[in-house]
Motif scaffolding. Structure first.
Motif, PDB file in Angstrom:
ATOM      1  N   ASP A   1     -31.799  -9.146  13.332  1.00 46.40           N
ATOM      2  CA  ASP A   1     -31.427  -9.786  14.603  1.00 46.40           C
ATOM      3  C   ASP A   1     -29.941  -9.602  14.895  1.00 46.40           C
ATOM      4  O   ASP A   1     -29.545  -9.258  16.016  1.00 46.40           O
ATOM      5  CB  ASP A   1     -31.760 -11.278  14.559  1.00 46.40           C
ATOM      6  N   ARG A   2     -29.108  -9.829  13.878  1.00 43.09           N
ATOM      7  CA  ARG A   2     -27.663  -9.706  14.066  1.00 43.09           C
ATOM      8  C   ARG A   2     -27.265  -8.283  14.421  1.00 43.09           C
ATOM      9  O   ARG A   2     -26.503  -8.044  15.364  1.00 43.09           O
ATOM     10  CB  ARG A   2     -26.935 -10.143  12.788  1.00 43.09           C
ATOM     11  N   ALA A   3     -27.796  -7.319  13.658  1.00 42.52           N
ATOM     12  CA  ALA A   3     -27.428  -5.918  13.876  1.00 42.52           C
ATOM     13  C   ALA A   3     -27.941  -5.402  15.214  1.00 42.52           C
ATOM     14  O   ALA A   3     -27.318  -4.535  15.831  1.00 42.52           O
ATOM     15  CB  ALA A   3     -27.978  -5.059  12.739  1.00 42.52           C
ATOM     16  N   THR A   4     -29.063  -5.931  15.673  1.00 43.17           N
ATOM     17  CA  THR A   4     -29.630  -5.502  16.951  1.00 43.17           C
ATOM     18  C   THR A   4     -28.859  -6.095  18.125  1.00 43.17           C
ATOM     19  O   THR A   4     -28.569  -5.413  19.115  1.00 43.17           O
ATOM     20  CB  THR A   4     -31.112  -5.917  17.041  1.00 43.17           C
ATOM     21  N   GLU A   5     -28.502  -7.358  18.003  1.00 40.62           N
ATOM     22  CA  GLU A   5     -27.846  -8.059  19.107  1.00 40.62           C
ATOM     23  C   GLU A   5     -26.362  -7.729  19.227  1.00 40.62           C
ATOM     24  O   GLU A   5     -25.823  -7.657  20.336  1.00 40.62           O
ATOM     25  CB  GLU A   5     -28.028  -9.570  18.928  1.00 40.62           C
ATOM     26  N   ASP A   6     -25.696  -7.526  18.085  1.00 49.84           N
ATOM     27  CA  ASP A   6     -24.250  -7.285  18.112  1.00 49.84           C
ATOM     28  C   ASP A   6     -23.882  -6.264  17.043  1.00 49.84           C
ATOM     29  O   ASP A   6     -23.543  -6.624  15.911  1.00 49.84           O
ATOM     30  CB  ASP A   6     -23.493  -8.592  17.881  1.00 49.84           C
ATOM     31  N   PRO A   7     -23.942  -4.971  17.363  1.00 52.96           N
ATOM     32  CA  PRO A   7     -23.666  -3.923  16.372  1.00 52.96           C
ATOM     33  C   PRO A   7     -22.282  -4.016  15.742  1.00 52.96           C
ATOM     34  O   PRO A   7     -22.064  -3.496  14.642  1.00 52.96           O
ATOM     35  CB  PRO A   7     -23.813  -2.631  17.187  1.00 52.96           C
ATOM     36  N   SER A   8     -21.341  -4.671  16.412  1.00 51.39           N
ATOM     37  CA  SER A   8     -19.986  -4.773  15.862  1.00 51.39           C
ATOM     38  C   SER A   8     -19.870  -5.862  14.799  1.00 51.39           C
ATOM     39  O   SER A   8     -18.881  -5.927  14.073  1.00 51.39           O
ATOM     40  CB  SER A   8     -18.980  -5.058  16.980  1.00 51.39           C
ATOM     41  N   ASN A   9     -20.890  -6.706  14.708  1.00 47.89           N
ATOM     42  CA  ASN A   9     -20.876  -7.812  13.751  1.00 47.89           C
ATOM     43  C   ASN A   9     -21.475  -7.339  12.432  1.00 47.89           C
ATOM     44  O   ASN A   9     -22.684  -7.363  12.234  1.00 47.89           O
ATOM     45  CB  ASN A   9     -21.660  -8.998  14.318  1.00 47.89           C
ATOM     46  N   ARG A  10     -20.624  -6.897  11.518  1.00 43.49           N
ATOM     47  CA  ARG A  10     -21.085  -6.335  10.248  1.00 43.49           C
ATOM     48  C   ARG A  10     -21.480  -7.438   9.263  1.00 43.49           C
ATOM     49  O   ARG A  10     -20.971  -8.559   9.342  1.00 43.49           O
ATOM     50  CB  ARG A  10     -19.989  -5.463   9.624  1.00 43.49           C
ATOM     51  N   PRO A  11     -22.343  -7.132   8.308  1.00 40.60           N
ATOM     52  CA  PRO A  11     -22.749  -8.136   7.312  1.00 40.60           C
ATOM     53  C   PRO A  11     -21.618  -8.463   6.353  1.00 40.60           C
ATOM     54  O   PRO A  11     -20.677  -7.681   6.183  1.00 40.60           O
ATOM     55  CB  PRO A  11     -23.908  -7.447   6.578  1.00 40.60           C
TER      56      PRO A  11
ATOM     57  N   PRO B   1     -38.856  -6.846  -1.087  1.00 43.68           N
ATOM     58  CA  PRO B   1     -37.951  -6.667   0.052  1.00 43.68           C
ATOM     59  C   PRO B   1     -36.468  -6.747  -0.267  1.00 43.68           C
ATOM     60  O   PRO B   1     -35.644  -6.250   0.510  1.00 43.68           O
ATOM     61  CB  PRO B   1     -38.347  -7.828   0.975  1.00 43.68           C
ATOM     62  N   GLU B   2     -36.081  -7.377  -1.382  1.00 44.21           N
ATOM     63  CA  GLU B   2     -34.669  -7.696  -1.607  1.00 44.21           C
ATOM     64  C   GLU B   2     -33.771  -6.461  -1.609  1.00 44.21           C
ATOM     65  O   GLU B   2     -32.693  -6.455  -0.994  1.00 44.21           O
ATOM     66  CB  GLU B   2     -34.499  -8.458  -2.928  1.00 44.21           C
ATOM     67  N   ALA B   3     -34.198  -5.417  -2.313  1.00 43.16           N
ATOM     68  CA  ALA B   3     -33.352  -4.230  -2.424  1.00 43.16           C
ATOM     69  C   ALA B   3     -33.257  -3.484  -1.094  1.00 43.16           C
ATOM     70  O   ALA B   3     -32.201  -2.941  -0.756  1.00 43.16           O
ATOM     71  CB  ALA B   3     -33.877  -3.307  -3.523  1.00 43.16           C
ATOM     72  N   PHE B   4     -34.348  -3.455  -0.322  1.00 45.96           N
ATOM     73  CA  PHE B   4     -34.291  -2.805   0.988  1.00 45.96           C
ATOM     74  C   PHE B   4     -33.313  -3.538   1.907  1.00 45.96           C
ATOM     75  O   PHE B   4     -32.549  -2.914   2.650  1.00 45.96           O
ATOM     76  CB  PHE B   4     -35.683  -2.765   1.626  1.00 45.96           C
ATOM     77  N   ASP B   5     -33.342  -4.858   1.848  1.00 43.35           N
ATOM     78  CA  ASP B   5     -32.416  -5.656   2.655  1.00 43.35           C
ATOM     79  C   ASP B   5     -30.972  -5.395   2.241  1.00 43.35           C
ATOM     80  O   ASP B   5     -30.091  -5.183   3.085  1.00 43.35           O
ATOM     81  CB  ASP B   5     -32.760  -7.136   2.497  1.00 43.35           C
ATOM     82  N   LEU B   6     -30.718  -5.379   0.932  1.00 42.40           N
ATOM     83  CA  LEU B   6     -29.367  -5.118   0.440  1.00 42.40           C
ATOM     84  C   LEU B   6     -28.917  -3.708   0.802  1.00 42.40           C
ATOM     85  O   LEU B   6     -27.762  -3.493   1.197  1.00 42.40           O
ATOM     86  CB  LEU B   6     -29.319  -5.319  -1.075  1.00 42.40           C
ATOM     87  N   LEU B   7     -29.828  -2.742   0.697  1.00 38.23           N
ATOM     88  CA  LEU B   7     -29.486  -1.368   1.064  1.00 38.23           C
ATOM     89  C   LEU B   7     -29.091  -1.296   2.535  1.00 38.23           C
ATOM     90  O   LEU B   7     -28.120  -0.623   2.903  1.00 38.23           O
ATOM     91  CB  LEU B   7     -30.669  -0.439   0.786  1.00 38.23           C
ATOM     92  N   GLY B   8     -29.819  -2.018   3.384  1.00 37.63           N
ATOM     93  CA  GLY B   8     -29.460  -2.052   4.794  1.00 37.63           C
ATOM     94  C   GLY B   8     -28.067  -2.615   5.019  1.00 37.63           C
ATOM     95  O   GLY B   8     -27.280  -2.078   5.810  1.00 37.63           O
ATOM     96  N   MET B   9     -27.734  -3.680   4.310  1.00 37.54           N
ATOM     97  CA  MET B   9     -26.405  -4.282   4.451  1.00 37.54           C
ATOM     98  C   MET B   9     -25.310  -3.317   4.014  1.00 37.54           C
ATOM     99  O   MET B   9     -24.256  -3.212   4.655  1.00 37.54           O
ATOM    100  CB  MET B   9     -26.340  -5.571   3.634  1.00 37.54           C
ATOM    101  N   LEU B  10     -25.564  -2.601   2.930  1.00 33.48           N
ATOM    102  CA  LEU B  10     -24.580  -1.630   2.445  1.00 33.48           C
ATOM    103  C   LEU B  10     -24.413  -0.482   3.437  1.00 33.48           C
ATOM    104  O   LEU B  10     -23.290  -0.052   3.734  1.00 33.48           O
ATOM    105  CB  LEU B  10     -25.017  -1.097   1.080  1.00 33.48           C
ATOM    106  N   GLN B  11     -25.533   0.018   3.945  1.00 36.75           N
ATOM    107  CA  GLN B  11     -25.464   1.120   4.905  1.00 36.75           C
ATOM    108  C   GLN B  11     -24.761   0.687   6.183  1.00 36.75           C
ATOM    109  O   GLN B  11     -23.953   1.433   6.749  1.00 36.75           O
ATOM    110  CB  GLN B  11     -26.876   1.621   5.207  1.00 36.75           C
ATOM    111  N   GLU B  12     -25.049  -0.519   6.625  1.00 38.00           N
ATOM    112  CA  GLU B  12     -24.407  -1.024   7.836  1.00 38.00           C
ATOM    113  C   GLU B  12     -22.901  -1.169   7.626  1.00 38.00           C
ATOM    114  O   GLU B  12     -22.100  -0.851   8.507  1.00 38.00           O
ATOM    115  CB  GLU B  12     -25.027  -2.366   8.219  1.00 38.00           C
TER     116      GLU B  12
END
Length: 219
Positions: free
Chosen positions: A207-217, A166-177
């Protein structure tokens, strides 16, 4: 205590002494070389488990040394040392066979930690595990340098090497976000959670991205 043979290559005497004095009390057998030519001569005299080499040296530089050392001993592990580590240098060294890097200045404990980590990975005998971890760590470094597109490419490479983790998928999501591609980020967070429902980072990011789209990682 370890009996691993380690070669330290740096044209700065103070660096050679610092690394040797940090490792020898731990039981490592440490030899030093003043440049790439000296290192290659030592490599032809005996085998080593690990090389720590500076990149910028007169004569044969660190990149050329890494390439030739890996050709001589395909199983050897190499840690890159650099006072001015850049994404291009790190990527280039990894492609040639380096498995980790450390930036000057460093402490004796940091040297001991990175050597222990690399040799423990070697002892596991799991090349795929090592490659995956190294690629994810390099992508994180690239992201910290705000080289987001390069980090995305590196993260996708990690996914290609082991799509079951899962680690790389999670990191990829953070980068894309971070780059504004929220929908793709959400997909990758969900993939990470599907792979490992206990993976907290992906759950928190989703949870963060769903609840508050403006709150970037934070990367």
């Amino acid at each position: 205590m370890s009996s691993s043979n380690i070669l330290v290559v740096d044209d700065e005497k103070s660096i050679r002494l610092t690394v040797a004095q940090s490792l020898e009390p731990q039981g490592y057998a440490v030899k030093t070389a003043v440049n790439g030519d000296d290192a290659l001569a030592r490599l032809k005299e005996q085998s080593f488990d690990l090389i720590l080499t500076d990149l910028k040296m007169p004569g044969i530089d660190g990149m050329a040394l890494i390439e030739q050392a890996v050709e001589l001993y395909p199983e050897i592990k190499v840690i890159m040392i650099s006072a001015h580590a850049t994404v291009d240098n790190a990527v280039g060294a990894m492609k040639l066979g380096a498995v980790d890097f450390i930036q000057k200045p460093f402490t004796p404990q940091e040297i001991r930690d990175i050597v222990q980590r690399v040799l423990e990975r070697q002892a596991l005998g799991d090349q795929e595990e090592q490659d995956y971890g190294a690629m994810v760590e390099l992508a994180k470094y690239q992201a910290s340098e705000r080289q987001f597109e390069v980090a995305i490419a590196q993260t996708k490479k990690a996914i290609g090497s082991d799509p079951s983790r899962p680690e790389a998928f999670d990191l990829l999501g953070m980068l894309q976000e971070t780059l504004g591609d929220r929908l793709e980020a959400l997909k990758n967070y969900r993939v990470a959670i599907d792979l490992d429902p206990t993976f907290e980072s992906a759950k928190q990011n989703l949870d963060r991205a769903t609840e508050d789209p403006s709150n970037r990682p934070t990367l």
